[in-house]
Design an enzyme around this catalytic site. Structure first.
Site, PDB file in Angstrom:
ATOM      1  N   LYS A 262       0.833  -1.211   0.000  1.00 45.28           N
ATOM      2  CA  LYS A 262       0.000   0.000   0.000  1.00 45.28           C
ATOM      3  C   LYS A 262       0.865   1.258   0.000  1.00 45.28           C
ATOM      4  CE  LYS A 262      -2.108  -1.124   3.822  1.00 45.28           C
ATOM      5  NZ  LYS A 262      -1.501  -2.449   4.047  1.00 45.28           N
ATOM      6  N   THR A 263       1.831   1.269   0.902  1.00 42.97           N
ATOM      7  CA  THR A 263       2.687   2.450   0.981  1.00 42.97           C
ATOM      8  C   THR A 263       3.483   2.608  -0.310  1.00 42.97           C
ATOM      9  OG1 THR A 263       2.812   2.177   3.372  1.00 42.97           O
ATOM     10  CG2 THR A 263       4.483   3.576   2.369  1.00 42.97           C
TER      11      THR A 263
ATOM     12  N   ASP B   9      -1.836   7.726   3.647  1.00 40.21           N
ATOM     13  CA  ASP B   9      -1.422   6.397   4.096  1.00 40.21           C
ATOM     14  C   ASP B   9      -2.066   6.113   5.455  1.00 40.21           C
ATOM     15  OD1 ASP B   9      -0.155   3.982   4.084  1.00 40.21           O
ATOM     16  OD2 ASP B   9       1.893   4.762   4.240  1.00 40.21           O
ATOM     17  N   GLU B  10      -2.225   4.840   5.805  1.00 44.40           N
ATOM     18  CA  GLU B  10      -2.781   4.451   7.118  1.00 44.40           C
ATOM     19  C   GLU B  10      -4.139   5.123   7.348  1.00 44.40           C
ATOM     20  OE1 GLU B  10      -1.131   2.223   8.850  1.00 44.40           O
ATOM     21  OE2 GLU B  10       1.004   2.441   8.363  1.00 44.40           O
TER      22      GLU B  10
ATOM     23  N   GLN C 207      -5.616  -3.145  10.818  1.00 41.93           N
ATOM     24  CA  GLN C 207      -4.499  -2.504  11.512  1.00 41.93           C
ATOM     25  C   GLN C 207      -4.902  -1.201  12.189  1.00 41.93           C
ATOM     26  OE1 GLN C 207      -0.469  -2.720   9.691  1.00 41.93           O
ATOM     27  NE2 GLN C 207      -1.557  -3.422   7.874  1.00 41.93           N
TER      28      GLN C 207
ATOM     29  N   ARG D  18       5.011  -7.290  11.108  1.00 44.27           N
ATOM     30  CA  ARG D  18       6.234  -6.505  10.905  1.00 44.27           C
ATOM     31  C   ARG D  18       7.382  -7.415  10.471  1.00 44.27           C
ATOM     32  NH1 ARG D  18       4.081  -2.925   9.299  1.00 44.27           N
ATOM     33  NH2 ARG D  18       2.261  -4.196   9.637  1.00 44.27           N
TER      34      ARG D  18
HETATM   35  N1  LIG Z   1       5.162  -5.400  -6.494  1.00 43.46           N
HETATM   36  C1  LIG Z   1       6.146  -5.502  -5.602  1.00 43.46           C
HETATM   37  N2  LIG Z   1       7.298  -6.116  -5.932  1.00 43.46           N
HETATM   38  C2  LIG Z   1       8.296  -6.260  -5.033  1.00 43.46           C
HETATM   39  N3  LIG Z   1       8.253  -5.821  -3.763  1.00 43.46           N
HETATM   40  C3  LIG Z   1       7.124  -5.199  -3.361  1.00 43.46           C
HETATM   41  C4  LIG Z   1       6.024  -5.015  -4.252  1.00 43.46           C
HETATM   42  N4  LIG Z   1       5.068  -4.369  -3.575  1.00 43.46           N
HETATM   43  C5  LIG Z   1       5.549  -4.164  -2.328  1.00 43.46           C
HETATM   44  N5  LIG Z   1       6.778  -4.653  -2.192  1.00 43.46           N
HETATM   45  C6  LIG Z   1       7.615  -4.648  -0.970  1.00 43.46           C
HETATM   46  O1  LIG Z   1       6.877  -5.270   0.073  1.00 43.46           O
HETATM   47  C7  LIG Z   1       7.140  -4.638   1.322  1.00 43.46           C
HETATM   48  C8  LIG Z   1       5.841  -4.172   1.932  1.00 43.46           C
HETATM   49  O2  LIG Z   1       5.330  -3.064   1.187  1.00 43.46           O
HETATM   50  P1  LIG Z   1       4.621  -1.839   1.893  1.00 43.46           P
HETATM   51  O3  LIG Z   1       5.383  -1.431   3.083  1.00 43.46           O
HETATM   52  O4  LIG Z   1       4.317  -0.857   0.843  1.00 43.46           O
HETATM   53  O5  LIG Z   1       3.290  -2.579   2.365  1.00 43.46           O
HETATM   54  P2  LIG Z   1       2.059  -1.964   3.152  1.00 43.46           P
HETATM   55  O6  LIG Z   1       0.842  -2.556   2.546  1.00 43.46           O
HETATM   56  O7  LIG Z   1       2.161  -0.507   3.180  1.00 43.46           O
HETATM   57  O8  LIG Z   1       2.300  -2.591   4.594  1.00 43.46           O
HETATM   58  P3  LIG Z   1       1.694  -2.084   6.004  1.00 43.46           P
HETATM   59  O9  LIG Z   1       0.251  -2.495   6.003  1.00 43.46           O
HETATM   60  O10 LIG Z   1       2.461  -2.825   7.029  1.00 43.46           O
HETATM   61  O11 LIG Z   1       1.863  -0.612   6.052  1.00 43.46           O
HETATM   62  C9  LIG Z   1       8.096  -3.518   1.036  1.00 43.46           C
HETATM   63  O12 LIG Z   1       9.406  -3.943   1.299  1.00 43.46           O
HETATM   64  C10 LIG Z   1       7.887  -3.243  -0.449  1.00 43.46           C
HETATM   65  O13 LIG Z   1       9.027  -2.687  -1.061  1.00 43.46           O
HETATM   66 MG   LIG Z   2       2.317   0.842   4.793  1.00 42.53          MG
END
Ligand SMILES: Nc1ncnc2c1ncn2[C@@H]1O[C@H](COP(=O)(O)OP(=O)(O)OP(=O)(O)O)[C@@H](O)[C@H]1O
Ligand SMILES: [Mg+2]
Length: 664
Positions: free
Chosen positions: A29-30, A212-213, A243, A595
């Site tokens: 997402k981020t 975000d969040e 979350q 995490r």
């Molecule tokens: N398409 C992709 N290919 C490779 N790596 C990815 C891809 N999408 C996300 N990632 C990697 O996966 C990890 C998690 O991504 P991110 O932090 O954006 O998730 P999130 O959904 O924001 O998590 P959270 O809910 O904990 O905030 C990061 O290290 C990111 O670089």
């Molecule tokens: Mg995130």
């Protein structure tokens, strides 16, 4: 774009209207937000200065800014706004202060200052009572209920009393030309609701918003968002209902539903591939969160391999637990040739860190603490900041009192009390009062002289703070008040030395920041207040184990995670059991588990000291919710004796001997 999966790509490319990306932890997402900022600038025809991304912490904002700069030509991302809700609010309030009856150099009170105001208001020093009133007022603000409405709607004596305190508190803030953290969100909303021309200006200035969040926004933040995006609804919000862990600060999960109601054109995209964790860690996370009532159906999967089983460790007591964690961490590090920075130790409450820190120091393991007592909460730092606040805003009475008494400069309490009474009668600030002729006659010449000297000094420094570089002004200030001597005198030996070093750190840091951001001391002063809120300064890229509360770990990831204190009463927390908030605690557990990238160790104690008495404690119900096939129990086994400390140590020493010893 090639590094994104199809739904992520769709989320990045969607520019026609409001978008919600609703997805589980680690699904990118981020990452979608970061890439979308780049896409908006490169392909979407947006100027960086018209885009604002809102993150949850200052640290997340910094990281996002860096990521964007690495994705596109840095020149093109200049002017981009990446901030927290509070920094965004500050930016707006500072620029529009005159519409709100504030001067642009208003003060920002932190939680401790605001607690002090409340304690004056209700004339008590009972910390618990003060904290209760403070959080009730905060809740009202976050729920967008002003003092007048609170007064009208009060249903009981208790509510009426609270509303009166709220009213008086708010009036005092205004008199001091000060705001608290919640005001930084509340005031922009108030402004936009009453001044449509100002709102239009900001709607044009920030024409695309990314949040975000989103699951942790409160009612007031949602209103701000809605006002800023207006009927165009050009925004992308990303979040995960599983979350949501800030209900205690007014976060309102209902905002997810509201989004659909208020923006009928809302597009919803789900992401299901997790790129962070091994299959076992995900299975554990999914299994635990499955016990909550579902708002939105989600399934997470990962291609990162099955991974190691989740370790569940029982320790005898807290100290034993901390020791086990330290030893396991060292063993793991040597076995896998990892860095200290690959590890995080997470816990429910700040107080849990002390024993862990002790054991880490015993084992010479470097660590950094986040979400703990902030650097900016230290007395010596707050002393210096009181002066800076006064330079920025001479009406800031709490800062006035702190500065004039630190160091003591021959102004006695009786004189200060007289000044307080006089200023209250005349409805002016202490600073203003001290220059008035009538007041001069009220106290004798001997009492008046040091007061006047202080006032003149502030006036002089104020002028310099606006014109000269921050570092020079700060050094001049410390010299003039001879702060070093004062610190050493009041705190002889090592303590004084540490305090003086902290002050020098502050000077160095402000000097650098002033040069980097092209800001003078007065502008920097307001920013500091915000840093204190959610996290300390950036600790840099030290090779150190990260210690963090679960709350502060949100959005982050670590290769190896230790989750300590998983006991009934701690996680879930005792108070949450009474309040029927177990689901929120389960989400906190879910945040903790997710995490971890490669390994996860969960630990609990079998007894714990509470109010000086040993008590037998139960392992957390969340441990029982973990999938049996994916976990390995160790420490004290049901059918055998616990691994003793001596055995554990011997095992570690064997291991270290084989690897050539612990050099760190
Ligand atoms: N398409 C992709 N290919 C490779 N790596 C990815 C891809 N999408 C996300 N990632 C990697 O996966 C990890 C998690 O991504 P991110 O932090 O954006 O998730 P999130 O959904 O924001 O998590 P959270 O809910 O904990 O905030 C990061 O290290 C990111 O670089
Ligand atoms: Mg995130």
């Amino acid at each position: 774009m090639h590094s994104m999966n199809p739904p992520q790509r769709a989320a990045v490319k969607h520019l026609d209207g409001p978008l919600l990306v609703l997805a589980g932890a680690g699904s990118g997402k981020t990452r979608v937000i970061t890439h979308k900022i780049a896409y908006l600038i490169e392909q979407g025809g947006y100027q960086a200065r018209n885009i604002a991304a809102i993150t949850f912490t200052n640290k997340a904002a910094r990281e996002m800014q860096e990521r964007v700069s690495s994705l596109i030509d840095p020149a093109k991302s200049r002017g981009l706004t990446v901030t927290t809700f509070h920094s965004l609010g500050l930016m707006i309030v500072r620029q529009e202060a005159q519409h709100l009856g504030y001067k642009p150099q208003f003060s920002i009170l932190d939680a401790a200052d605001s607690a002090k105001l409340i304690s004056d208001q209700i004339a008590t020093t009972d910390k618990q009572e003060i904290r209760k009133v403070q959080s009730q007022i905060s809740r009202l603000k976050n729920d967008w209920i002003g003092p007048d409405r609170a007064l009208v709607e009060a249903q009981s004596d208790g509510e009426l009393r609270l509303a009166r305190i709220y009213r008086a508190y708010q009036d005092t803030l205004q008199a001091y030309q000060a705001v608290d953290f919640d005001d930084l969100i509340r005031l922009p909303v108030e402004l936009f609701e009453h001044h449509s021309e100002v709102l239009f200006k900001w709607q044009n200035r920030l024409s695309y918003l990314l949040v975000d969040e989103y699951q942790d926004t409160n009612t007031c933040q949602y209103r701000l968002l809605k006002l800023l995006t207006g009927w165009r609804g050009m925004f992308t919000a990303v979040g995960d209902d599983d979350q949501s862990i800030y209900a205690w600060r007014g976060a309102n999960l209902d905002n997810l539903r509201l989004l659909q109601e208020d923006f009928p054109k809302l597009e919803v995209i789900k992401l299901e591939q997790n790129y962070r964790s091994t299959v076992r860690i995900l299975k554990a996370a999914n299994a635990v969160i499955a016990h909550n009532t579902k708002l939105f159906e989600k399934q997470l999967w990962s291609e990162l391999g099955i991974g190691d089983p989740i370790q569940v460790v029982e320790a005898k007591d807290e100290e034993h637990e901390a020791e086990l964690v330290a030893m396991r961490l060292l063993a793991h590090k040597f076995e896998h040739r990892t860095n200290f920075s690959d590890y995080a130790i997470l816990y429910r409450g700040n107080h849990q860190s002390r024993i862990i820190e002790q054991q880490l120091r015993n084992h010479k393991i470097p660590y950094v603490l986040s979400g703990g007592q902030s650097f900016f909460d230290r007395a010596e730092i707050k002393d210096v900041l009181a002066y800076l606040r006064l330079f920025a805003n001479e009406d800031d009475d709490p800062a006035f009192i702190r500065a004039i008494t630190t160091p003591k400069r021959g102004v006695g309490n009786v004189t200060l009390e007289k000044l307080g009474n006089y200023a209250a009668r005349r409805k002016v600030s202490l600073f203003e009062g001290l220059f008035e002729i009538a007041f001069e006659h009220e106290v004798g010449a001997a009492q008046y002289a040091p007061l006047k000297m202080f006032g003149d000094f502030i006036n002089r420094m104020q002028d310099r703070a606006r014109r000269e570089p921050a570092g020079a002004v700060l050094r001049e200030l410390l010299h003039a008040i001879d702060f070093e001597t004062w610190l050493y005198d009041s705190e002889p030996g090592k303590a004084g030395e540490t305090k003086w070093k902290n002050v020098l750190d502050l000077v160095g840091w402000l000097e650098r920041k002033g040069e980097e951001d092209g800001k003078n001391l007065i502008e920097l002063t307001q920013t500091i207040a915000l840093i204190t809120m959610l996290e300390g300064r950036d600790e840099g890229e030290m090779d150190a184990v990260k210690l963090s509360t679960l709350h502060a770990s949100k959005g982050l990831e670590y290769p190896h995670v230790f989750l300590v204190g998983c006991e009934e009463g701690i996680l879930p927390h005792r108070e949450s059991l009474d309040n029927g908030m177990v689901e929120e605690e389960r989400r906190l557990m879910y945040v903790g588990i997710t995490r971890a990238q490669r390994s996860l160790t969960i630990s609990y104690c079998s007894k714990r000291k509470r109010a000086g008495e040993w008590q037998i404690v139960e392992p957390s119900r969340f441990i029982a919710e973990l999938p049996e096939d994916e976990i390995r129990m160790s420490g004290r086994k049901k059918d055998g004796p616990a691994v003793t400390r001596a055995e554990g140590k011997a095992k570690l020493q064997n291991l270290l001997a084989g690897l050539g010893g612990n050099k760190s």
